[in-house]
Structure formats: C-alpha cells, structure tokens
Write a protein that holds these residues in place. Structure first.
Motif, short mmCIF file in Angstrom:
data_model
loop_
_atom_site.label_atom_id
_atom_site.label_comp_id
_atom_site.label_asym_id
_atom_site.label_seq_id
_atom_site.Cartn_x
_atom_site.Cartn_y
_atom_site.Cartn_z
N ALA A 44 0.81 -1.22 0.00
CA ALA A 44 0.00 0.00 0.00
C ALA A 44 0.84 1.27 0.00
CB ALA A 44 -0.94 0.00 1.20
N TYR A 45 2.11 1.15 0.32
CA TYR A 45 2.99 2.32 0.40
C TYR A 45 4.44 1.85 0.24
CZ TYR A 45 2.96 0.51 5.15
OH TYR A 45 3.00 -0.32 6.25
N PRO A 46 5.33 2.78 -0.13
CA PRO A 46 6.74 2.43 -0.23
C PRO A 46 7.46 2.64 1.11
CG PRO A 46 6.42 4.61 -1.09
CD PRO A 46 5.05 4.10 -0.68
N GLY A 47 8.63 2.07 1.22
CA GLY A 47 9.49 2.29 2.38
C GLY A 47 10.91 2.51 1.90
N ALA A 48 11.59 3.47 2.46
CA ALA A 48 12.96 3.79 2.06
C ALA A 48 13.95 3.36 3.13
CB ALA A 48 13.10 5.29 1.81
N VAL A 49 15.11 2.96 2.66
CA VAL A 49 16.26 2.77 3.54
C VAL A 49 17.34 3.69 2.98
CG1 VAL A 49 17.99 1.16 4.41
CG2 VAL A 49 15.62 0.40 4.12
N PHE A 50 17.68 4.71 3.75
CA PHE A 50 18.63 5.72 3.32
C PHE A 50 20.06 5.32 3.67
CE2 PHE A 50 14.67 8.06 4.26
CZ PHE A 50 14.41 8.58 3.01
N VAL A 51 20.98 5.68 2.80
CA VAL A 51 22.41 5.45 3.04
C VAL A 51 23.17 6.68 2.57
CG1 VAL A 51 22.29 2.94 2.86
CG2 VAL A 51 22.72 4.28 0.82
N ASP A 84 9.68 8.06 21.51
CA ASP A 84 10.11 7.49 22.78
C ASP A 84 10.45 6.01 22.68
OD1 ASP A 84 9.78 9.97 24.00
OD2 ASP A 84 7.69 9.53 24.53
N ASP A 85 10.12 5.37 21.56
CA ASP A 85 10.38 3.94 21.37
C ASP A 85 10.68 3.64 19.90
OD1 ASP A 85 10.64 1.24 21.75
OD2 ASP A 85 8.54 0.88 22.26
N PRO A 86 11.81 4.14 19.40
CA PRO A 86 12.13 3.95 17.99
C PRO A 86 12.15 2.48 17.56
CG PRO A 86 13.64 5.54 18.96
CD PRO A 86 12.82 4.95 20.08
N ALA A 87 12.58 1.58 18.42
CA ALA A 87 12.65 0.16 18.05
C ALA A 87 11.28 -0.41 17.70
CB ALA A 87 13.29 -0.64 19.18
N ALA A 88 10.23 0.12 18.30
CA ALA A 88 8.87 -0.37 18.04
C ALA A 88 8.21 0.35 16.86
CB ALA A 88 8.01 -0.20 19.29
N SER A 89 8.87 1.35 16.32
CA SER A 89 8.31 2.17 15.25
C SER A 89 8.35 1.48 13.90
CB SER A 89 9.08 3.50 15.15
OG SER A 89 8.99 4.23 16.35
N LEU A 90 7.28 1.65 13.11
CA LEU A 90 7.25 1.13 11.75
C LEU A 90 8.24 1.90 10.87
CD1 LEU A 90 6.04 -0.76 9.63
CD2 LEU A 90 4.22 0.95 9.28
N PHE A 91 8.27 3.21 11.04
CA PHE A 91 9.23 4.09 10.37
C PHE A 91 9.91 4.92 11.45
CE2 PHE A 91 6.41 3.12 6.91
CZ PHE A 91 7.19 3.18 5.76
N TRP A 110 14.53 15.95 7.19
CA TRP A 110 14.05 14.75 7.85
C TRP A 110 13.55 13.80 6.77
CZ3 TRP A 110 15.45 13.93 12.55
CH2 TRP A 110 15.51 14.95 13.50
N GLY A 111 13.75 12.52 6.99
CA GLY A 111 13.20 11.51 6.10
C GLY A 111 12.68 10.35 6.95
N TYR A 112 11.61 9.72 6.50
CA TYR A 112 11.06 8.56 7.21
C TYR A 112 11.65 7.29 6.61
CZ TYR A 112 7.78 11.59 9.61
OH TYR A 112 7.23 12.56 10.41
#
Length: 124
Positions: A44-51, A84-91, A110-112
């Motif tokens: 339903a949506y894209p996801g990016a991994v930035f480098v 407050d909980d980045p590890a649990a975040s989807l992005f 900023w980028g997600y």
C-alpha cells in the motif's frame, strides 16, 4: 531554522490518503530532490532505507518546509514513528542529505526510514 521534510511516498503532493491529507496540505513545497538509498514496495505504500554512500541508488521525492512541530508530530503519528520507542516504530524519522534537483544544492532534511527487515521485500 526551518524544518524540512523529504517525501517519497504517500506524503507527496496529490498522494496523501484522506486521514493525513489536511496535514499534508499544510506543508510548503520547496522543490524536487534526490536522496541516496533504496526504495522498497511494501504494498500500500513504499518504504525507504537511506544510506550515505555514493554507490547507493537514488530515491526521487519532494522537499517540503514543515510549518511547525505540531504538523511534524502529526506526520510522525501517521508514519508510525514513536520518538520514545524507535525500536517499536514502523518508520523512524532520521536526518538525511538531499540534493535539490533544480539547483544541485545539498540540504539536510528529515526523512522517514522503514524500520523493519527488508530481506524479502521487493525493491522498486
């Protein structure tokens, strides 16, 4: 200092779903940009991994000025980012370097970034 956001998916102009459209309408367009990384098709949506590597792929998107922290917090909630909980975040919202397409200027935005394993997800 202004808050800038690099959008590559549903936060781009004309692509926002109804639940976030009013918030996205408050963003101020600054132009098209390119970030280093890889874009994945999550359905339903894209996801990016930035480098930061120059050998990485290019993600095309749009750069916006975010008018205030309240708009940024609404975008965080939509993207599933829990400060407050980045590890649990989807992005996760991270600082990235973006090259503006028209001028070639490099700016920080900023980028997600997608925050799950991408091993079996198809790259776009």
């Amino acid at each position: 200092m202004s808050i800038r956001l690099f959008a590559y998916g549903t936060l781009r102009e004309g692509r926002a779903p109804r639940e976030i459209a009013d918030t996205v309408a408050k963003l101020r367009p600054m132009g098209k940009g390119v970030a280093r990384g890889r874009l994945y098709d999550l359905g339903a949506y894209p996801g990016a991994v930035f480098v930061s590597s120059d050998s990485a792929g290019k993600i095309e998107g749009e750069v916006f000025e975010v008018p205030d922290e309240g708009v940024l917090q609404a975008l965080d909630a939509y993207e599933g980012f829990e400060p407050d909980d980045p590890a649990a975040s989807l992005f996760v919202r991270i600082p990235i370097e973006v090259r503006m397409t028209e001028t070639g200027d490099r700016i920080e935005c900023w980028g997600y970034q997608y925050n799950r394993p991408v091993g079996e997800v198809a790259a776009r």
